[in-house]
Design a protein around this motif. Sequence first.
Motif, PDB file in Angstrom:
ATOM      1  N   ASP A  30       0.806  -1.195  -0.204  1.00  9.66           N
ATOM      2  CA  ASP A  30      -0.075  -0.010   0.151  1.00  9.66           C
ATOM      3  C   ASP A  30       1.050   1.210   0.079  1.00  9.66           C
ATOM      4  O   ASP A  30       1.812   1.448   0.817  1.00  9.66           O
ATOM      5  CB  ASP A  30      -1.052   0.034   1.011  1.00  9.66           C
ATOM      6  N   ARG A  91      -7.721  -4.188  10.866  1.00 13.23           N
ATOM      7  CA  ARG A  91      -7.951  -2.946  11.202  1.00 13.23           C
ATOM      8  C   ARG A  91      -9.353  -2.728  11.999  1.00 13.23           C
ATOM      9  O   ARG A  91     -10.508  -3.470  11.482  1.00 13.23           O
ATOM     10  CB  ARG A  91      -7.819  -1.740  10.497  1.00 13.23           C
ATOM     11  N   ARG A  93     -12.974  -1.124  12.439  1.00 12.18           N
ATOM     12  CA  ARG A  93     -13.826  -0.477  11.795  1.00 12.18           C
ATOM     13  C   ARG A  93     -15.007   0.180  12.541  1.00 12.18           C
ATOM     14  O   ARG A  93     -15.500  -0.614  13.314  1.00 12.18           O
ATOM     15  CB  ARG A  93     -14.220  -0.926  10.388  1.00 12.18           C
ATOM     16  N   CYS A 138      -6.087   7.880  10.955  1.00 13.95           N
ATOM     17  CA  CYS A 138      -6.016   7.604   9.440  1.00 13.95           C
ATOM     18  C   CYS A 138      -7.000   6.496   9.407  1.00 13.95           C
ATOM     19  O   CYS A 138      -6.801   5.222   9.154  1.00 13.95           O
ATOM     20  CB  CYS A 138      -4.638   7.050   9.064  1.00 13.95           C
ATOM     21  N   PRO A 140      -9.908   3.484   8.548  1.00  9.15           N
ATOM     22  CA  PRO A 140      -9.873   2.886   7.476  1.00  9.15           C
ATOM     23  C   PRO A 140     -11.339   2.777   6.755  1.00  9.15           C
ATOM     24  O   PRO A 140     -11.930   3.305   7.338  1.00  9.15           O
ATOM     25  CB  PRO A 140      -9.530   1.190   7.961  1.00  9.15           C
ATOM     26  N   GLU A 150      -6.688   2.417  -1.577  1.00 12.53           N
ATOM     27  CA  GLU A 150      -8.176   2.806  -1.257  1.00 12.53           C
ATOM     28  C   GLU A 150      -7.698   4.328  -0.624  1.00 12.53           C
ATOM     29  O   GLU A 150      -6.744   4.699  -0.442  1.00 12.53           O
ATOM     30  CB  GLU A 150      -8.578   1.635   0.185  1.00 12.53           C
ATOM     31  N   GLN A 151      -8.887   4.935  -0.713  1.00  7.81           N
ATOM     32  CA  GLN A 151      -8.850   6.549  -0.164  1.00  7.81           C
ATOM     33  C   GLN A 151      -8.657   6.518   1.269  1.00  7.81           C
ATOM     34  O   GLN A 151      -9.484   5.932   1.958  1.00  7.81           O
ATOM     35  CB  GLN A 151     -10.110   7.104  -0.686  1.00  7.81           C
ATOM     36  N   ARG A 152      -7.923   7.315   1.551  1.00  8.26           N
ATOM     37  CA  ARG A 152      -7.575   7.577   3.091  1.00  8.26           C
ATOM     38  C   ARG A 152      -7.176   9.038   3.176  1.00  8.26           C
ATOM     39  O   ARG A 152      -6.938   9.829   2.637  1.00  8.26           O
ATOM     40  CB  ARG A 152      -6.134   6.746   3.315  1.00  8.26           C
ATOM     41  N   ASN A 153      -7.846   9.293   4.366  1.00  9.90           N
ATOM     42  CA  ASN A 153      -7.694  10.564   5.180  1.00  9.90           C
ATOM     43  C   ASN A 153      -6.816  10.881   6.508  1.00  9.90           C
ATOM     44  O   ASN A 153      -7.163  10.299   7.236  1.00  9.90           O
ATOM     45  CB  ASN A 153      -9.064  11.301   5.334  1.00  9.90           C
TER      46      ASN A 153
END
Length: 205
Positions: A30, A91, A93, A138, A140, A150-153
């Motif tokens: 990743d 992770r 969620r 961050c 998941p 995958e989009q992450r912020n």
Amino acid sequence: VSCLFETVGPEYGDLAAHVTYVAGHKVTTDPLAIPFSMGRNLLCIHSKKHIDADPETKSAKSAQNMRAMNEMLQMFKSGGCAIWVAPSGGRDRRNVETGKIPIAPFDQKTVDMFRLMGNKSKTPTHFYPMSMVSYDLCPPPDFVEAGVGEQRNVRFTRIGIKIGEEVPNVGGAEKRHLFTERADQEAREGYAELLKGLGMEQYIP
């Protein structure tokens, strides 16, 4: 983990830097995870779910898992090492309906495997539950995605960890669930304590 350990003292930061982290293949594939994985001691193990996702690479992934397991057993036999593993296999969620962030249940087979290796090594092995609050750093995706990208912020937020009391490695095969249940419960209690201390009670399941 290293950053948080360093807040306690440099010797703890050094300890964290020498921990071997057991993780899935995404930590080396990743794009976001790769920089944080560099310089860490890693043992990558493919989960059964990801092994079965691509039949063409199944044999190679299984072989890699076997090598990782053999290396881990040698570490247990040598002693003097610290190994971190997420017994839930992934992770945590959030619950999209409630907004709370529960800890995924510990996987019995994963815990059994580490206990078996510890016993097989003939070297004293100690098990400590470690609770961690870092979801907001961050988050998941709300649902599992097999691929990468995958989009992450990434956000600036409070985080924390807590090491619980040692979980005694006692009991035979017929009572192995008691060990897992106690470790799971200790981690949950530490997690709730962390959330309260960080002012994040809204996430407590």
